[in-house]
Design a protein around this motif. Structure first.
Motif, PDB file in Angstrom:
ATOM      1  N   HIS A 105       0.810  -1.217   0.000  1.00  0.00           N
ATOM      2  CA  HIS A 105       0.000   0.000   0.000  1.00  0.00           C
ATOM      3  C   HIS A 105       0.844   1.269   0.000  1.00  0.00           C
ATOM      4  O   HIS A 105       0.306   2.372   0.024  1.00  0.00           O
ATOM      5  CB  HIS A 105      -0.941   0.017   1.216  1.00  0.00           C
ATOM      6  N   SER A 106       2.160   1.109   0.029  1.00  0.00           N
ATOM      7  CA  SER A 106       3.040   2.279   0.025  1.00  0.00           C
ATOM      8  C   SER A 106       3.009   2.948  -1.347  1.00  0.00           C
ATOM      9  O   SER A 106       2.743   2.306  -2.365  1.00  0.00           O
ATOM     10  CB  SER A 106       4.473   1.858   0.352  1.00  0.00           C
ATOM     11  N   ASP A 107       3.289   4.221  -1.355  1.00  0.00           N
ATOM     12  CA  ASP A 107       3.329   4.967  -2.612  1.00  0.00           C
ATOM     13  C   ASP A 107       4.613   5.778  -2.671  1.00  0.00           C
ATOM     14  O   ASP A 107       4.772   6.776  -1.965  1.00  0.00           O
ATOM     15  CB  ASP A 107       2.134   5.910  -2.698  1.00  0.00           C
ATOM     16  N   PRO A 108       5.560   5.352  -3.471  1.00  0.00           N
ATOM     17  CA  PRO A 108       5.543   4.170  -4.353  1.00  0.00           C
ATOM     18  C   PRO A 108       5.652   2.875  -3.550  1.00  0.00           C
ATOM     19  O   PRO A 108       6.009   2.921  -2.374  1.00  0.00           O
ATOM     20  CB  PRO A 108       6.782   4.391  -5.222  1.00  0.00           C
ATOM     21  N   PRO A 109       5.362   1.732  -4.159  1.00  0.00           N
ATOM     22  CA  PRO A 109       5.434   0.448  -3.467  1.00  0.00           C
ATOM     23  C   PRO A 109       6.810   0.230  -2.840  1.00  0.00           C
ATOM     24  O   PRO A 109       7.836   0.579  -3.417  1.00  0.00           O
ATOM     25  CB  PRO A 109       5.145  -0.570  -4.567  1.00  0.00           C
ATOM     26  N   SER A 110       6.796  -0.325  -1.664  1.00  0.00           N
ATOM     27  CA  SER A 110       8.032  -0.516  -0.902  1.00  0.00           C
ATOM     28  C   SER A 110       8.340  -2.002  -0.746  1.00  0.00           C
ATOM     29  O   SER A 110       7.436  -2.850  -0.798  1.00  0.00           O
ATOM     30  CB  SER A 110       7.897   0.146   0.471  1.00  0.00           C
ATOM     31  N   THR A 111       9.612  -2.306  -0.556  1.00  0.00           N
ATOM     32  CA  THR A 111      10.013  -3.702  -0.340  1.00  0.00           C
ATOM     33  C   THR A 111       9.563  -4.191   1.029  1.00  0.00           C
ATOM     34  O   THR A 111       9.140  -5.340   1.185  1.00  0.00           O
ATOM     35  CB  THR A 111      11.548  -3.837  -0.448  1.00  0.00           C
ATOM     36  N   PHE A 112       9.644  -3.306   2.024  1.00  0.00           N
ATOM     37  CA  PHE A 112       9.257  -3.651   3.384  1.00  0.00           C
ATOM     38  C   PHE A 112       8.125  -2.739   3.844  1.00  0.00           C
ATOM     39  O   PHE A 112       7.975  -1.624   3.329  1.00  0.00           O
ATOM     40  CB  PHE A 112      10.457  -3.496   4.333  1.00  0.00           C
ATOM     41  N   MET A 147      16.014 -13.515   4.126  1.00  0.00           N
ATOM     42  CA  MET A 147      15.537 -12.826   2.921  1.00  0.00           C
ATOM     43  C   MET A 147      16.073 -13.513   1.668  1.00  0.00           C
ATOM     44  O   MET A 147      17.247 -13.880   1.608  1.00  0.00           O
ATOM     45  CB  MET A 147      15.973 -11.362   2.932  1.00  0.00           C
ATOM     46  N   SER A 148      15.211 -13.660   0.662  1.00  0.00           N
ATOM     47  CA  SER A 148      15.603 -14.397  -0.550  1.00  0.00           C
ATOM     48  C   SER A 148      15.453 -13.596  -1.834  1.00  0.00           C
ATOM     49  O   SER A 148      15.927 -14.022  -2.885  1.00  0.00           O
ATOM     50  CB  SER A 148      14.763 -15.678  -0.669  1.00  0.00           C
ATOM     51  N   HIS A 149      14.803 -12.427  -1.777  1.00  0.00           N
ATOM     52  CA  HIS A 149      14.565 -11.661  -2.999  1.00  0.00           C
ATOM     53  C   HIS A 149      15.636 -10.591  -3.152  1.00  0.00           C
ATOM     54  O   HIS A 149      16.073  -9.965  -2.181  1.00  0.00           O
ATOM     55  CB  HIS A 149      13.178 -11.023  -2.980  1.00  0.00           C
ATOM     56  N   ALA A 150      16.040 -10.343  -4.388  1.00  0.00           N
ATOM     57  CA  ALA A 150      17.098  -9.370  -4.663  1.00  0.00           C
ATOM     58  C   ALA A 150      16.734  -7.970  -4.172  1.00  0.00           C
ATOM     59  O   ALA A 150      17.598  -7.215  -3.701  1.00  0.00           O
ATOM     60  CB  ALA A 150      17.401  -9.335  -6.157  1.00  0.00           C
ATOM     61  N   SER A 151      15.471  -7.593  -4.248  1.00  0.00           N
ATOM     62  CA  SER A 151      15.060  -6.263  -3.782  1.00  0.00           C
ATOM     63  C   SER A 151      15.226  -6.137  -2.270  1.00  0.00           C
ATOM     64  O   SER A 151      15.589  -5.066  -1.760  1.00  0.00           O
ATOM     65  CB  SER A 151      13.601  -5.985  -4.171  1.00  0.00           C
ATOM     66  N   GLU A 152      14.957  -7.220  -1.553  1.00  0.00           N
ATOM     67  CA  GLU A 152      15.178  -7.216  -0.104  1.00  0.00           C
ATOM     68  C   GLU A 152      16.661  -7.071   0.216  1.00  0.00           C
ATOM     69  O   GLU A 152      17.049  -6.338   1.132  1.00  0.00           O
ATOM     70  CB  GLU A 152      14.619  -8.496   0.513  1.00  0.00           C
ATOM     71  N   HIS A 153      17.490  -7.785  -0.538  1.00  0.00           N
ATOM     72  CA  HIS A 153      18.938  -7.701  -0.325  1.00  0.00           C
ATOM     73  C   HIS A 153      19.443  -6.280  -0.566  1.00  0.00           C
ATOM     74  O   HIS A 153      20.233  -5.750   0.224  1.00  0.00           O
ATOM     75  CB  HIS A 153      19.653  -8.679  -1.258  1.00  0.00           C
ATOM     76  N   ARG A 154      18.994  -5.665  -1.635  1.00  0.00           N
ATOM     77  CA  ARG A 154      19.441  -4.307  -1.946  1.00  0.00           C
ATOM     78  C   ARG A 154      19.025  -3.335  -0.848  1.00  0.00           C
ATOM     79  O   ARG A 154      19.796  -2.455  -0.439  1.00  0.00           O
ATOM     80  CB  ARG A 154      18.885  -3.855  -3.297  1.00  0.00           C
ATOM     81  N   ALA A 155      17.799  -3.477  -0.379  1.00  0.00           N
ATOM     82  CA  ALA A 155      17.295  -2.567   0.659  1.00  0.00           C
ATOM     83  C   ALA A 155      18.110  -2.696   1.943  1.00  0.00           C
ATOM     84  O   ALA A 155      18.431  -1.696   2.590  1.00  0.00           O
ATOM     85  CB  ALA A 155      15.821  -2.858   0.931  1.00  0.00           C
ATOM     86  N   ILE A 156      18.458  -3.930   2.321  1.00  0.00           N
ATOM     87  CA  ILE A 156      19.234  -4.148   3.549  1.00  0.00           C
ATOM     88  C   ILE A 156      20.650  -3.601   3.399  1.00  0.00           C
ATOM     89  O   ILE A 156      21.179  -2.951   4.308  1.00  0.00           O
ATOM     90  CB  ILE A 156      19.251  -5.648   3.901  1.00  0.00           C
ATOM     91  N   LEU A 157      21.267  -3.859   2.267  1.00  0.00           N
ATOM     92  CA  LEU A 157      22.629  -3.366   2.046  1.00  0.00           C
ATOM     93  C   LEU A 157      22.662  -1.842   2.021  1.00  0.00           C
ATOM     94  O   LEU A 157      23.596  -1.215   2.550  1.00  0.00           O
ATOM     95  CB  LEU A 157      23.188  -3.933   0.741  1.00  0.00           C
ATOM     96  N   GLU A 158      21.648  -1.221   1.417  1.00  0.00           N
ATOM     97  CA  GLU A 158      21.574   0.247   1.409  1.00  0.00           C
ATOM     98  C   GLU A 158      21.375   0.786   2.821  1.00  0.00           C
ATOM     99  O   GLU A 158      21.929   1.836   3.185  1.00  0.00           O
ATOM    100  CB  GLU A 158      20.433   0.705   0.497  1.00  0.00           C
ATOM    101  N   LEU A 159      20.591   0.083   3.628  1.00  0.00           N
ATOM    102  CA  LEU A 159      20.388   0.493   5.017  1.00  0.00           C
ATOM    103  C   LEU A 159      21.689   0.429   5.797  1.00  0.00           C
ATOM    104  O   LEU A 159      22.044   1.375   6.516  1.00  0.00           O
ATOM    105  CB  LEU A 159      19.333  -0.399   5.674  1.00  0.00           C
ATOM    106  N   TYR A 160      22.413  -0.681   5.669  1.00  0.00           N
ATOM    107  CA  TYR A 160      23.703  -0.808   6.345  1.00  0.00           C
ATOM    108  C   TYR A 160      24.648   0.320   5.934  1.00  0.00           C
ATOM    109  O   TYR A 160      25.346   0.915   6.768  1.00  0.00           O
ATOM    110  CB  TYR A 160      24.341  -2.159   6.008  1.00  0.00           C
ATOM    111  N   GLU A 161      24.696   0.605   4.640  1.00  0.00           N
ATOM    112  CA  GLU A 161      25.598   1.641   4.145  1.00  0.00           C
ATOM    113  C   GLU A 161      25.217   3.004   4.716  1.00  0.00           C
ATOM    114  O   GLU A 161      26.083   3.805   5.120  1.00  0.00           O
ATOM    115  CB  GLU A 161      25.546   1.673   2.612  1.00  0.00           C
ATOM    116  N   ARG A 162      23.944   3.282   4.792  1.00  0.00           N
ATOM    117  CA  ARG A 162      23.483   4.566   5.343  1.00  0.00           C
ATOM    118  C   ARG A 162      23.800   4.669   6.832  1.00  0.00           C
ATOM    119  O   ARG A 162      24.216   5.734   7.313  1.00  0.00           O
ATOM    120  CB  ARG A 162      21.973   4.702   5.106  1.00  0.00           C
ATOM    121  N   MET A 163      23.618   3.576   7.558  1.00  0.00           N
ATOM    122  CA  MET A 163      23.908   3.590   8.992  1.00  0.00           C
ATOM    123  C   MET A 163      25.371   3.937   9.260  1.00  0.00           C
ATOM    124  O   MET A 163      25.685   4.782  10.114  1.00  0.00           O
ATOM    125  CB  MET A 163      23.555   2.224   9.599  1.00  0.00           C
TER     126      MET A 163
END
Length: 571
Positions: A449-456, A531-547
């Motif tokens: 329901h997110s706009d735009p659609p979100s991975t999480f 997590m098994s989907h590439a979009s989930e992996h990208r989101a987590i790696l981007e989060l780690y990098e931002r942290m």
């Protein structure tokens, strides 16, 4: 094989006795000598007990050595300190000599468990570096203080300036024959090692108040690290320099500075001031010790955390401080306890402070009763931290992680494990069902329901105890479900492991609170493995990098671990 690491701070280990290393390359000599300095490089790193330093024959000789240049001309080689006697730690035969039971199981001590690896790279605490030598000195003195048979600590919370000077004079009297003179001169010369301009000190205090203190106060509604400790620091210099050193180190990491002179000078001066005060065994002494411990957590290899935590763990136990003692001591306890649990999750080992000593009830049910009696928001968050610590204890004791971490003297049956698992899982789910409104989300948006659609999904919480407390709940539930006895069938079907894992990630992505991010690296790693989907992996790696970019808190090592775990699934 052997891993060789070349770092600028290691240059100071090459002394005058190896002048041949500096000979001109144009020399015509064809005779070379290979000097074996392995023993020197490895000193204190394996045994972790520093070699006794020779003491100066008089205090005047000590004063003449303290002629370091101002901070702007500060080379690591110029860092000097008062010589102090350091002795090998005695073997403990009985923990009751302190009046405190430090033992999990027969034969163990309150040092880091023997499972901990002491051979891997340890951040800036490389063998022979100034940071490593100072860490070993502080750790040794914390251990000596914890093992001391000196009567119980002074009851006054903050020692006076006169008391600090008297303690320094007493320590120097033990080191040197004859009258102690020139205390003020020695203090002034030592302070030059960490000299700051008013503008520099302002920047460090501002960063401490706005960035660092909230990390330490994340579950404390009274904000002791932000509102109380700075007031104490006006009168107690070892606390002041400990806090400034931590702030400087965080700035260095955030700005990715290779030059460590500022934090190193402040770190050394804090230890110089703290060492003679340790015998006072006061709350402010413990505060300085824990603040320096946080600095080491920021700077060392995460897999070496336990070796940097055990000195404070020993001191906290020796002082008899628990998670419900109240006031600043309680705040300091929980600040340390969060690091202790995180260290256990990293190394798959039990907490350094035994869980039976955290609250005072001993047994799980009694501890929970005591925690539930404290009906406030921060205690509820501490409650779930305690339960996660119990999860670590359960999985280690019953050999559910690696068999090498199971106590050989602990014999159990499958029925016993089922019984312990059920009791603990019930307490975890009860915490979630009964959490107060302050710990519940104020906004939930499903991913689709997110706009735009979100991975999480978006899961927004109103405060730090809610953000981090709920993340710890999902981490604890996920670990328990992962190790649920195969034969056990629950009457009420729980949420899936994947649901809990996605909540862990969603909480950190939806709540960009730095204080809570500092506690999230390990939960995200545990959740990310599902997590098994590439979009989930990208989101987590981007989060780690931002942290890591915004805080300076190391996350790349866990991002790499996840990439290795995902393998071909990451593409």
């Amino acid at each position: 094989g052997i891993k060789v690491t070349f770092r600028p701070e290691n240059a100071q280990t090459v002394g005058d006795e190896y002048r041949s290393l500096f000979r001109s390359s144009s020399t015509s000599s064809k005779v070379f000598q290979i000097v074996d300095v392995t023993a020197e490089i490895a000193r204190d790193y394996v045994t972790e007990v520093p070699t006794p330093e020779p003491c100066a024959e008089s205090i005047d000789e000590v004063v003449t050595t303290l002629t370091s240049p101002p901070l702007q001309d500060f080379p690591p080689k110029a860092i000097l300190d008062l010589p102090s006697p350091v002795f090998p730690l005695p073997e403990i035969t009985s923990s009751h000599s302190l009046g405190v039971d430090f033992l999990h199981f027969p034969g163990s001590t309150f040092l880091s468990p023997h499972f901990s690896d002491s051979t891997f790279e340890d951040g800036i605490f490389v063998p022979g570096s100034q940071y490593q030598e100072l860490h070993v000195e502080l750790r040794s003195k914390l251990m000596d203080t914890a093992r001391s048979t000196v009567p119980s600590r002074v009851q006054s919370c903050v020692p006076s300036r006169r008391a600090s000077v008297d303690a320094t004079a007493e320590a120097l009297q033990m080191l040197h024959d004859g009258p102690v003179i020139g205390i003020t001169d020695i203090d002034e010369e030592s302070r030059r090692l960490a000299q700051l301009s008013p503008a520099q000190e302002y920047v460090l205090w501002q960063n401490y108040i706005s960035e660092v203190a909230p990390w330490l106060d994340k579950f404390d509604i009274n904000r002791h690290f932000e509102l109380v400790l700075p007031i104490w620091a006006k009168d107690v210099e070892h606390l002041k320099y400990s806090m400034l050193a931590l702030s400087a180190r965080q700035i260095e990491l955030k700005e990715r500075k290779l030059e460590l002179a500022t934090s190193l000078a402040l770190y050394q001066h804090a230890i110089h001031l703290l060492s003679p005060a340790l015998a006072q065994r006061t709350t402010v002494v413990l505060a300085s010790s824990v603040v320096l411990c946080v600095l080491e957590m920021l700077s060392c290899s995460p897999k070496a955390w336990r070796r940097h935590l055990d000195g404070c763990a020993a001191l906290i136990q020796a002082l008899g401080i628990t998670g419900i003692c109240g006031g600043a001591e309680q705040a300091i306890f929980w600040c340390f306890a969060r690091m202790d649990v995180c260290g256990g999750l990293i190394s798959l080992e039990q907490t350094l402070i035994p869980m039976s000593k955290w609250i005072g009830g001993g047994a799980l049910a009694e501890d929970v009763r005591l925690l539930q009696a404290k009906d406030n928001c921060d205690t509820k968050a501490n409650h779930i931290e305690y339960l996660l610590g119990r999860v670590v204890e359960l999985l280690c004791r019953f050999g559910r992680w690696e068999q090498r971490h199971q106590d050989p003297n602990f014999v159990y049956t499958h029925k016993q494990y089922v019984s312990h698992w059920l009791e603990l899982f019930d307490h975890i789910e009860t915490w979630h069902r009964n959490r107060p409104q302050e710990l519940k989300p104020i906004l939930v948006i499903p991913a689709e329901h997110s706009d735009p659609p979100s991975t999480f999904p978006t899961v927004m919480y109103p405060n730090c105890p809610a953000i981090s407390g709920n993340q710890l709940y999902h981490t604890a539930a996920l670990l328990m479900l992962k190790h649920k006895p195969a034969s056990l069938h629950l009457s009420t079907k729980p949420r899936s492991m994947l649901w809990h894992a996605r909540q862990v990630c969603a909480i950190s992505m939806s709540n960009s609170n730095h204080a809570c991010w500092s506690n999230a690296t390990q939960p995200i790693w545990i959740a990310g493995q599902l997590m098994s989907h590439a979009s989930e992996h990208r989101a987590i790696l981007e989060l780690y990098e931002r942290m890591e970019r915004e805080m300076g808190w190391a996350t790349k090592w866990r991002a790499k671990d996840l990439l290795d775990h995902w393998g071909d699934l990451q593409s």
